[in-house]
Enzyme design. Structure first.
Site, PDB file in Angstrom:
ATOM      1  N   HIS A  10       0.853  -1.202   0.000  1.00  0.00           N
ATOM      2  CA  HIS A  10       0.000   0.000   0.000  1.00  0.00           C
ATOM      3  C   HIS A  10       0.878   1.238   0.000  1.00  0.00           C
ATOM      4  O   HIS A  10       2.094   1.141   0.180  1.00  0.00           O
ATOM      5  CB  HIS A  10      -1.015   0.000   1.148  1.00  0.00           C
ATOM      6  CG  HIS A  10      -0.430   0.081   2.527  1.00  0.00           C
ATOM      7  ND1 HIS A  10       0.366  -0.901   3.060  1.00  0.00           N
ATOM      8  CD2 HIS A  10      -0.546   1.033   3.496  1.00  0.00           C
ATOM      9  CE1 HIS A  10       0.703  -0.570   4.297  1.00  0.00           C
ATOM     10  NE2 HIS A  10       0.177   0.602   4.585  1.00  0.00           N
ATOM     11  N   HIS A  21       1.324   3.901   1.953  1.00  0.00           N
ATOM     12  CA  HIS A  21       1.813   4.669   3.105  1.00  0.00           C
ATOM     13  C   HIS A  21       3.346   4.801   3.079  1.00  0.00           C
ATOM     14  O   HIS A  21       4.050   3.875   2.684  1.00  0.00           O
ATOM     15  CB  HIS A  21       1.366   4.027   4.422  1.00  0.00           C
ATOM     16  CG  HIS A  21      -0.070   4.320   4.752  1.00  0.00           C
ATOM     17  ND1 HIS A  21      -0.803   3.569   5.634  1.00  0.00           N
ATOM     18  CD2 HIS A  21      -0.908   5.293   4.295  1.00  0.00           C
ATOM     19  CE1 HIS A  21      -2.036   4.063   5.718  1.00  0.00           C
ATOM     20  NE2 HIS A  21      -2.120   5.104   4.912  1.00  0.00           N
ATOM     21  N   ASP A  47       5.624   4.624   5.201  1.00  0.00           N
ATOM     22  CA  ASP A  47       6.469   3.653   5.908  1.00  0.00           C
ATOM     23  C   ASP A  47       6.470   2.295   5.199  1.00  0.00           C
ATOM     24  O   ASP A  47       6.952   1.302   5.740  1.00  0.00           O
ATOM     25  CB  ASP A  47       6.049   3.514   7.380  1.00  0.00           C
ATOM     26  CG  ASP A  47       4.643   2.971   7.550  1.00  0.00           C
ATOM     27  OD1 ASP A  47       3.739   3.407   6.816  1.00  0.00           O
ATOM     28  OD2 ASP A  47       4.441   2.089   8.411  1.00  0.00           O
ATOM     29  N   HIS A  48       5.947   2.266   3.956  1.00  0.00           N
ATOM     30  CA  HIS A  48       6.001   1.044   3.135  1.00  0.00           C
ATOM     31  C   HIS A  48       6.628   1.306   1.760  1.00  0.00           C
ATOM     32  O   HIS A  48       7.112   0.373   1.129  1.00  0.00           O
ATOM     33  CB  HIS A  48       4.591   0.440   2.986  1.00  0.00           C
ATOM     34  CG  HIS A  48       4.026   0.061   4.322  1.00  0.00           C
ATOM     35  ND1 HIS A  48       4.040  -1.219   4.804  1.00  0.00           N
ATOM     36  CD2 HIS A  48       3.505   0.825   5.312  1.00  0.00           C
ATOM     37  CE1 HIS A  48       3.539  -1.234   6.043  1.00  0.00           C
ATOM     38  NE2 HIS A  48       3.212  -0.005   6.370  1.00  0.00           N
ATOM     39  N   HIS A  70      -7.627  -0.906   5.496  1.00  0.00           N
ATOM     40  CA  HIS A  70      -6.584  -0.022   6.041  1.00  0.00           C
ATOM     41  C   HIS A  70      -6.423   1.169   5.093  1.00  0.00           C
ATOM     42  O   HIS A  70      -6.456   2.325   5.511  1.00  0.00           O
ATOM     43  CB  HIS A  70      -5.298  -0.814   6.190  1.00  0.00           C
ATOM     44  CG  HIS A  70      -4.125  -0.009   6.645  1.00  0.00           C
ATOM     45  ND1 HIS A  70      -4.045   0.554   7.890  1.00  0.00           N
ATOM     46  CD2 HIS A  70      -2.965   0.324   6.008  1.00  0.00           C
ATOM     47  CE1 HIS A  70      -2.889   1.211   8.001  1.00  0.00           C
ATOM     48  NE2 HIS A  70      -2.224   1.088   6.871  1.00  0.00           N
ATOM     49  N   ASP A  77      -0.270  -3.949   6.077  1.00  0.00           N
ATOM     50  CA  ASP A  77      -0.928  -3.447   7.293  1.00  0.00           C
ATOM     51  C   ASP A  77      -2.379  -3.911   7.358  1.00  0.00           C
ATOM     52  O   ASP A  77      -3.202  -3.293   8.041  1.00  0.00           O
ATOM     53  CB  ASP A  77      -0.888  -1.915   7.334  1.00  0.00           C
ATOM     54  CG  ASP A  77       0.503  -1.380   7.669  1.00  0.00           C
ATOM     55  OD1 ASP A  77       1.427  -2.180   7.901  1.00  0.00           O
ATOM     56  OD2 ASP A  77       0.656  -0.137   7.697  1.00  0.00           O
ATOM     57  N   HIS A 121       4.401  -5.034  10.405  1.00  0.00           N
ATOM     58  CA  HIS A 121       4.846  -4.352  11.631  1.00  0.00           C
ATOM     59  C   HIS A 121       4.990  -5.347  12.775  1.00  0.00           C
ATOM     60  O   HIS A 121       4.212  -6.296  12.885  1.00  0.00           O
ATOM     61  CB  HIS A 121       3.837  -3.280  12.072  1.00  0.00           C
ATOM     62  CG  HIS A 121       3.838  -2.044  11.240  1.00  0.00           C
ATOM     63  ND1 HIS A 121       4.659  -0.968  11.502  1.00  0.00           N
ATOM     64  CD2 HIS A 121       3.118  -1.715  10.150  1.00  0.00           C
ATOM     65  CE1 HIS A 121       4.437  -0.017  10.599  1.00  0.00           C
ATOM     66  NE2 HIS A 121       3.504  -0.441   9.758  1.00  0.00           N
TER      67      HIS A 121
HETATM   68 FE    FE Z   1       2.519   0.750   8.194  1.00  0.00          FE
HETATM   69 ZN    ZN Z   2      -0.126   1.567   6.512  1.00  0.00          ZN
END
Ligand code: FE
Ligand code: ZN
Length: 258
Positions: free
Chosen positions: A55, A57, A59-60, A114, A133, A171
């Site tokens: 996805h 985001h 942090d990905h 998400h 996530d 995570h």
């Molecule tokens: Fe994340």
């Molecule tokens: Zn995420």
């Protein structure tokens, strides 16, 4: 032989290398940041050939562009309808479509909730599921964009896969998730046993991935909307009915504010 190697990134993210040592090649699922991934590749003398994105985001996908620059011709793969939000994307998939990486077929499962464009990658031949996530060890992602109905349907679709499927989540939230799960189901012995194992793993600095779908079905409250104890807990936290969506939504809201 391809093996999965988790690469810790930031505080609690994982990138997953799918390493084909014989060929000296690897794919990676999610690139939170480039540095730890580049270091792991250099250490093992591996060439990166594909990047699968769960996805959009930061942090990905934060490392997408640096990895693409380091490995010209890198295949950057994501969901067609989310292509505009995935940096450096070169190949798009629809729900149910396959992509071949390091000699393995990975199927894209669109699992909105998400985010609306969230996907999981299923490597059926190996029994591997990369859940981003969407599904975590003992928990699930927050509903940033999708509805509870969408997320419940996405999780139900994952939960229907074979129980021995290995779950590689994005995570390291497992210990905290299981502490919440124990509030939902204080008398679930499988949950208690899993929490003890996870606590020992974390004390030893060991990763808690992969779990299995059987373990998640037995201990993860976000897959247990049919359980009387979970239904009662949901009713005590605002659910007005006992449909899977209502139960899931109430437990998710409870965790968001717990
Ligand atoms: Fe994340
Ligand atoms: Zn995420």
């Amino acid at each position: 032989m391809v093996e999965v190697v988790p690469i810790p990134c930031f505080e609690d993210n994982y990138a997953y290398l799918l390493v084909d040592r014989a060929a000296g090649e690897t794919a990676v699922v999610d690139a939170p940041e480039a540095e730890p991934i580049l270091a792991a590749l250099a250490e093992r003398s591996l060439r990166l050939t594909a990047l699968l994105c769960t996805h959009h985001h930061w942090d990905h996908v934060g490392g997408n562009e640096a990895l693409a620059a380091a490995f010209p011709g890198l295949d950057v793969v994501g969901l067609e309808s989310d292509a505009a939000r995935i940096p450096g994307i070169t190949r798009t998939l629809d729900d149910g479509a396959d992509v071949e990486v390091v000699g393995l077929r990975a199927t894209c499962l669109h699992t909105p909730g998400h985010t609306v464009g969230a996907v999981c990658f299923h490597v059926a031949a190996k029994g591997w599921l990369f859940t981003g996530d969407t599904l975590f060890g003992g928990g699930c992602g927050r509903l940033f964009e999708g509805s509870a109905e969408q997320m419940q349907a996405s999780l139900a679709r994952l939960a229907a896969l074979s129980g021995d499927t290995k779950v590689w989540f994005a995570h390291e939230y497992t210990a905290a998730n299981l502490r919440f799960a124990a509030r939902v189901e204080p008398d679930n012995p499988a949950l208690r046993g899993r929490y003890e194992r996870v606590r020992r793993q974390r004390t030893a600095g060991v990763v808690t991935c992969p779990s299995t779908l059987a373990e998640e079905r037995a201990t993860n409250p976000f897959l247990r909307w049919h359980e009387p104890t979970v239904i009662d807990a949901a009713r005590a936290h605002g659910a007005t009915g006992d449909t899977p969506t209502e139960v899931f939504a109430a437990i998710r809201r409870w965790k968001d504010t717990a």
